[in-house]
Design a protein around this motif. Structure first.
Motif, short mmCIF file in Angstrom:
data_model
loop_
_atom_site.label_atom_id
_atom_site.label_comp_id
_atom_site.label_asym_id
_atom_site.label_seq_id
_atom_site.Cartn_x
_atom_site.Cartn_y
_atom_site.Cartn_z
N ARG A 9 5.43 7.25 19.13
CA ARG A 9 6.78 7.44 19.65
C ARG A 9 7.43 6.07 19.81
O ARG A 9 6.74 5.09 20.06
N ARG A 10 8.76 6.05 19.70
CA ARG A 10 9.53 4.81 19.89
C ARG A 10 8.98 3.67 19.05
O ARG A 10 8.83 2.53 19.50
N CYS A 11 8.65 4.01 17.80
CA CYS A 11 8.16 3.02 16.85
C CYS A 11 9.32 2.60 15.95
O CYS A 11 9.92 3.45 15.28
N ASN A 12 9.64 1.31 15.94
CA ASN A 12 10.71 0.84 15.06
C ASN A 12 10.26 0.85 13.60
O ASN A 12 9.11 1.19 13.29
N HIS A 13 11.18 0.45 12.72
CA HIS A 13 10.95 0.42 11.27
C HIS A 13 9.60 -0.25 10.95
O HIS A 13 9.38 -1.41 11.28
N VAL A 14 8.71 0.51 10.31
CA VAL A 14 7.35 -0.01 10.10
C VAL A 14 7.22 -0.81 8.82
O VAL A 14 6.15 -1.35 8.53
N ALA A 15 8.28 -0.91 8.03
CA ALA A 15 8.29 -1.65 6.76
C ALA A 15 7.35 -1.01 5.75
O ALA A 15 7.51 0.15 5.43
N ARG A 16 6.32 -1.72 5.27
CA ARG A 16 5.48 -1.19 4.17
C ARG A 16 4.39 -0.28 4.73
O ARG A 16 3.39 -0.74 5.28
N LEU A 17 4.58 1.03 4.58
CA LEU A 17 3.64 2.00 5.16
C LEU A 17 2.23 1.80 4.62
O LEU A 17 1.23 1.94 5.35
N GLY A 18 2.13 1.45 3.32
CA GLY A 18 0.82 1.25 2.71
C GLY A 18 -0.01 0.18 3.40
O GLY A 18 -1.25 0.19 3.31
N ALA A 19 0.65 -0.75 4.10
CA ALA A 19 -0.09 -1.83 4.77
C ALA A 19 -1.05 -1.27 5.82
O ALA A 19 -2.14 -1.81 6.03
N TYR A 20 -0.65 -0.18 6.46
CA TYR A 20 -1.50 0.38 7.53
C TYR A 20 -2.68 1.14 6.92
O TYR A 20 -3.80 1.11 7.44
N ALA A 21 -2.42 1.81 5.80
CA ALA A 21 -3.51 2.45 5.07
C ALA A 21 -4.51 1.38 4.60
O ALA A 21 -5.73 1.56 4.67
N GLU A 22 -3.96 0.26 4.13
CA GLU A 22 -4.80 -0.86 3.67
C GLU A 22 -5.60 -1.44 4.84
O GLU A 22 -6.77 -1.82 4.68
N GLN A 23 -4.97 -1.52 6.00
CA GLN A 23 -5.65 -2.01 7.21
C GLN A 23 -6.90 -1.19 7.50
O GLN A 23 -7.98 -1.73 7.78
N ALA A 24 -6.77 0.14 7.41
CA ALA A 24 -7.92 1.02 7.66
C ALA A 24 -8.95 0.92 6.54
O ALA A 24 -10.16 0.90 6.80
N ALA A 25 -8.46 0.85 5.29
CA ALA A 25 -9.40 0.73 4.16
C ALA A 25 -10.22 -0.56 4.27
O ALA A 25 -11.39 -0.59 3.90
N GLY A 26 -9.59 -1.61 4.82
CA GLY A 26 -10.30 -2.87 5.04
C GLY A 26 -11.42 -2.74 6.05
O GLY A 26 -12.32 -3.59 6.12
N ARG A 27 -11.37 -1.68 6.84
CA ARG A 27 -12.43 -1.41 7.81
C ARG A 27 -13.36 -0.29 7.30
O ARG A 27 -14.10 0.30 8.09
N GLY A 28 -13.27 0.00 6.03
CA GLY A 28 -14.17 0.98 5.43
C GLY A 28 -13.77 2.43 5.61
O GLY A 28 -14.56 3.34 5.38
N LEU A 29 -12.51 2.66 6.01
CA LEU A 29 -12.06 4.02 6.27
C LEU A 29 -11.09 4.51 5.18
O LEU A 29 -10.38 3.72 4.57
N ILE A 30 -11.08 5.83 4.96
CA ILE A 30 -10.01 6.47 4.22
C ILE A 30 -8.89 6.74 5.24
O ILE A 30 -9.16 7.24 6.33
N ALA A 31 -7.66 6.39 4.89
CA ALA A 31 -6.56 6.67 5.81
C ALA A 31 -5.38 7.27 5.06
O ALA A 31 -5.09 6.86 3.93
N ILE A 32 -4.76 8.25 5.68
CA ILE A 32 -3.51 8.83 5.17
C ILE A 32 -2.45 8.51 6.22
O ILE A 32 -2.67 8.72 7.41
#
Lengths: 351, 351
Positions: free
Chosen positions: B114-137
């Motif tokens: 909630r109350r999250c401003n413009h997140v810019a590149r959404l794929g960056a957060y998926a990449e953040q999780a993949a960097g920790r060995g996770l699948i993320a959607i």
């Protein structure tokens, strides 16, 4: 020639056929109800015409009626369900039961399957979860023999039509989406070939990678391929199909190129909205969202903006009244299986 | 006119600007690194040109630097994160941190914001999780003011471009997909309008619901709409965009029509593949899958089949060497903010 039959008649007959083929009564009923409901909803390609197909697969040993469907392992909010090559709808329904139970415990679940036969209408499992008040996303891949869908920019198929379905509870019928991540499934191309008609553009490429409207250019040999969803931005459909492949094969430890893999690789993610917001508020906000979306004037004046699943629920209500149209070829195939399995046809279809 | 600058220079300058605007050093760095990395990867529309935009939003009070990002509530494997209108990348990075932590505990997580401003590149957060060995959607909606995307069969926009991203770990660079569920984002139509060029067909409808290649037919008034992904089967793109809307608004208890809603509604689902299969085997099977897919001969002889994210990682490697191209308008906007905020421009850009 196509005739209409009451859904109860077909469900009764299908149940008797599956029992005669060796299925326990509850599993025969799950499979019969799944396929008849698919036809009720207008999804005929995943409906009654599969009854004779499944019976043949039992005869061939590919479907094992009564095979135990067991949790291979459970870890936290995840589980891998071994469907033992039972009927696909039996394996997938029980796998979603597991996802529903886990989501009840922890708010979210991820369940995959192994040795799950053809699951038929993927959206049915999303609907099953939505009926229990959950949001569910369901994906389903197929082994290498069905890799007809081209990777973006490629000439040879590397993925199956890898559908995605989801279900969301509302105050009324759930939202149920269910679609292939290719532009169209292979069966549609077959229908055009059998009808002697050219394809609409944008469905296939020939074996040389050129766009084509000739259904035979898909079948070859050499075989062409189905294009991924998205037209000029088909990299998006390719990405979706790839995710379905990863969740259906790699996540269960199966190589995508393993030719010994059978059936569908299913992945279910179930989320309990009540963990985020009171369920009545969720349902009410969903109804508001539907009303807002449907308030868009239609492009076609005689048309209407429909939510995913809305058309199918309308077809279901109509076919519950009017019966389900069944073509003669399917009917004769059913009659043949009844004779083979010594099922009393007349008990279901007097006169 | 466009010039190239080393990424370190821009990251240093952006960090100083965000600190001068009131951001704590770690949050200034998260935001600066996110936007510079977007540009490094070729995603310029969500990169450096957003630095002056974010600084203006801070000045307007829409972004609140240093605002606490807190878990509003946690229930089982789910959480709702209140981002307090901090910079979008700060809120979303921390929300994914929460998802990563929960997935570590229970194998799967679902986190909304909630109350999250413009997140810019959404794929960056998926990449953040993949960097920790996770699948993320990851999914991300926008409030009613940005509802430019038509529902299937409708004439008036009812959804934003509602992107979907996912990330999957491999033996090398992760798979990272990230795409709008409309055919194109609004910014692309704007680029054609500004360039005085007609649009490719299939992107927009005019206000009367007719296909158009005139960018002005989208902007109106009266406004037309962006078509959902899928062309003739655009009901699929509509269904995907609708799911993103449900996960971003309804699931957090927000009405889609609430004009007071700000920023992006993010939903992250993280799955730990190690709960299903040993992680080394998972990575190895992913590499096998990539090799299999890339073994498809390309449609264009000079081309190549690329996995999602592969082009972006190549661009990153090139721009790490060659610098990032920045247009003069963005550069002047940065210089203006530096003057306003008394940031010593010369310290970052001597000469």
């Amino acid at each position: 020639v196509t005739q209409r039959y009451p859904h109860q008649t077909i469900a009764g007959l299908a149940g008797a056929l599956f029992r005669a083929a060796g299925a326990p009564p509850d599993e025969a009923a799950i499979t019969a109800d799944h396929l008849v409901t698919s036809s009720l909803m207008g999804c005929d390609s995943h409906g009654i015409l599969r009854i004779p197909e499944y019976l043949s697969l039992v005869a061939d040993g590919a479907i094992v009626p009564g095979a135990p469907v067991v949790i291979d392992h459970r870890s936290g909010s995840t589980a891998l369900v071994d469907c033992g090559q039972n009927f696909g709808p039996v394996g997938a329904t029980r796998a979603m039961d597991v996802a529903i139970a886990i989501a009840g415990e922890s708010g979210v679940a991820c369940v995959t399957t192994r040795r799950c036969n053809h699951v038929a209408r993927l959206g049915a499992y999303a609907e099953q979860a939505a009926g229990r008040g959950l949001i569910a996303i369901a994906t389903c891949n197929s082994p290498i023999g069905g890799h007809f869908v081209l990777p973006w920019g490629g000439k040879q198929g590397r993925l199956a039509t890898n559908p995605i379905a989801y279900g969301v509870p509302t105050g009324g019928d759930p939202i149920v989406a269910d679609f292939a991540t290719s532009v169209v499934p292979e069966g549609k191309v077959r229908w055009y070939r059998n009808s002697g008609l050219p394809l609409p553009p944008g469905w296939i490429q020939d074996a040389d990678g050129r766009p084509s409207t000739d259904p035979n250019a898909f079948y070859g040999p050499p075989r062409g391929g189905l294009l991924p969803l998205g037209g000029a931005v088909g990299y998006k459909g390719f990405a979706l199909g790839l995710l379905v492949e990863i969740l259906g094969s790699v996540l269960t430890g199966i190589a995508s190129t393993d030719a010994s893999t059978v059936g569908n690789g299913v992945c279910f993610v179930a989320i309990d909205p009540a963990r985020f917001v009171p369920i009545d508020q969720f349902r009410s906000l969903m109804d508001d969202l539907s009303a807002y979306i449907k308030s868009s004037p239609p492009t076609d004046e005689a048309g209407e903006v429909l939510m995913p699943g809305e058309k199918e629920f309308r077809t279901k209500r109509a076919r519950l009244e009017e019966g389900i149209p069944i073509d003669d070829a399917t009917w004769e195939a059913l009659r043949g299986h009844a004779a083979r399995l010594a099922v009393d046809w007349g008990a279901f279809l007097p006169g």
